[in-house]
Design a protein around this motif. Structure first.
Motif, short mmCIF file in Angstrom:
data_model
loop_
_atom_site.label_atom_id
_atom_site.label_comp_id
_atom_site.label_asym_id
_atom_site.label_seq_id
_atom_site.Cartn_x
_atom_site.Cartn_y
_atom_site.Cartn_z
N GLY A 152 0.74 -1.18 -0.17
CA GLY A 152 -0.04 -0.11 -0.01
C GLY A 152 0.78 1.33 -0.13
N THR A 153 2.13 1.10 -0.49
CA THR A 153 3.02 2.26 -0.58
C THR A 153 3.64 2.51 -1.95
OG1 THR A 153 4.40 3.79 0.63
CG2 THR A 153 4.76 1.21 0.81
N ASP A 154 4.59 3.23 -1.69
CA ASP A 154 5.37 3.40 -3.21
C ASP A 154 6.81 4.03 -2.90
OD1 ASP A 154 4.99 6.28 -3.27
OD2 ASP A 154 3.25 6.09 -4.34
N LYS A 155 7.92 4.05 -3.99
CA LYS A 155 9.21 4.85 -3.69
C LYS A 155 8.88 6.15 -3.31
CE LYS A 155 9.66 5.28 -8.45
NZ LYS A 155 10.36 4.86 -9.61
N GLY A 156 7.92 6.73 -3.21
CA GLY A 156 7.83 8.13 -3.01
C GLY A 156 7.58 8.33 -1.52
N HIS A 157 7.64 7.34 -0.69
CA HIS A 157 7.34 7.12 0.67
C HIS A 157 8.49 6.60 1.36
CE1 HIS A 157 3.45 8.19 -0.65
NE2 HIS A 157 3.25 8.84 0.41
N LEU A 158 9.67 6.40 0.46
CA LEU A 158 10.84 5.65 1.25
C LEU A 158 11.25 6.47 2.44
CD1 LEU A 158 12.87 4.36 -1.67
CD2 LEU A 158 11.26 3.02 -0.21
N LEU A 159 11.63 5.70 3.60
CA LEU A 159 12.24 6.49 4.69
C LEU A 159 13.97 6.31 4.56
CD1 LEU A 159 9.87 5.52 7.29
CD2 LEU A 159 9.91 7.75 6.00
N SER A 160 14.09 4.90 4.41
CA SER A 160 15.61 4.69 4.37
C SER A 160 15.87 3.56 3.56
CB SER A 160 16.05 4.23 5.75
OG SER A 160 15.49 3.06 6.13
N ALA A 161 17.24 3.30 2.98
CA ALA A 161 17.67 2.41 2.24
C ALA A 161 18.91 2.02 2.57
CB ALA A 161 17.66 2.76 0.58
N GLN A 162 19.29 0.56 2.57
CA GLN A 162 20.63 0.09 2.89
C GLN A 162 20.85 -0.70 1.46
OE1 GLN A 162 21.04 -1.92 6.55
NE2 GLN A 162 19.32 -0.85 7.30
N ILE A 163 22.20 -0.61 1.00
CA ILE A 163 22.60 -1.21 -0.13
C ILE A 163 23.74 -1.78 -0.09
CG2 ILE A 163 23.23 -1.09 -2.72
CD1 ILE A 163 21.24 1.53 -2.73
N TRP A 164 23.85 -3.15 -0.38
CA TRP A 164 25.19 -4.19 -0.11
C TRP A 164 25.58 -4.36 -1.80
CZ3 TRP A 164 20.94 -4.90 2.81
CH2 TRP A 164 20.98 -4.61 4.27
N LEU A 165 26.59 -4.03 -1.87
CA LEU A 165 27.26 -4.21 -3.56
C LEU A 165 28.32 -5.38 -3.11
CD1 LEU A 165 27.45 -0.96 -4.97
CD2 LEU A 165 25.94 -2.47 -5.19
N LYS A 166 28.52 -6.37 -4.03
CA LYS A 166 29.46 -7.34 -3.92
C LYS A 166 30.70 -6.76 -4.24
CE LYS A 166 30.91 -11.80 -6.08
NZ LYS A 166 30.25 -12.95 -6.84
N ASP A 167 30.75 -5.60 -5.25
CA ASP A 167 32.07 -5.03 -5.55
C ASP A 167 31.76 -3.48 -5.78
OD1 ASP A 167 34.32 -3.86 -6.77
OD2 ASP A 167 34.42 -5.50 -8.17
N MET A 168 32.56 -2.61 -4.77
CA MET A 168 32.19 -1.25 -4.97
C MET A 168 32.62 -0.60 -6.34
SD MET A 168 30.74 -0.15 -2.38
CE MET A 168 30.78 1.66 -2.40
N ALA A 169 33.13 -1.36 -7.33
CA ALA A 169 33.57 -0.85 -8.55
C ALA A 169 32.18 -0.72 -9.30
CB ALA A 169 34.39 -1.92 -9.42
N ASP A 170 30.87 -1.40 -8.87
CA ASP A 170 29.78 -1.59 -9.36
C ASP A 170 28.95 -0.22 -8.59
OD1 ASP A 170 29.88 -3.55 -10.87
OD2 ASP A 170 28.92 -4.93 -9.30
N TYR A 171 29.57 0.69 -7.87
CA TYR A 171 28.93 1.83 -7.35
C TYR A 171 28.30 2.76 -8.45
CZ TYR A 171 28.07 5.39 -3.83
OH TYR A 171 27.57 6.75 -3.19
N PRO A 172 29.31 3.46 -9.40
CA PRO A 172 28.91 4.21 -10.40
C PRO A 172 27.36 3.68 -11.28
CG PRO A 172 31.06 4.29 -10.28
CD PRO A 172 30.70 2.89 -9.44
#
Length: 127
Positions: A65-85
């Protein structure tokens, strides 16, 4: 993921996609907590996997009942920070037109070798 939403009347918790191990989403006091989402693709670069994960997040938020317009926080894990950009290009496009949540992004080992990204979000339900 077409299971009905489970409602625990004793604690005002709603659970979506519950298995023996975890729920895909839990709603409490109009706050939606999503489990970490990983790509369902067994192959693919960070672009393909990021797009897949963001689509999963959109679908789960809609079910809650919500959408990305109501996001409060996000945590992102990357296998390789070279993928960050490359991940950020898709992330920024996904958030176009909405205010960005608070966010953390770190490099971390993944549960399966083909996972390149995992994203966990918390959102509010609209009033």
């Amino acid at each position: 993921m077409d299971e009905p939403m489970d409602l625990d009347m004793t604690s005002s918790l709603q659970r979506i996609g519950t298995t023996a191990r975890f729920s895909q989403a839990v709603i409490h006091n109009r706050t939606v907590y999503l489990a970490g989402q990983v790509s369902q693709l067994t192959e693919g670069d960070i672009r393909a996997q990021t797009q897949d994960v963001l689509q999963q997040i959109d679908a789960l938020l809609a079910r809650a009942g919500t959408d990305k317009g109501h996001l409060l926080s996000a945590q992102i894990w990357l296998k390789d920070m070279a993928d960050y950009p490359a991940m950020n290009l898709l992330w920024d496009a996904w958030l176009e037109g909405v205010q960005a949540p608070v966010r953390a992004c770190v490099q971390a080992p993944m549960a399966k070798p083909h996972y390149r990204i995992e994203v966990l979000v918390i959102a509010a339900q609209p009033a």
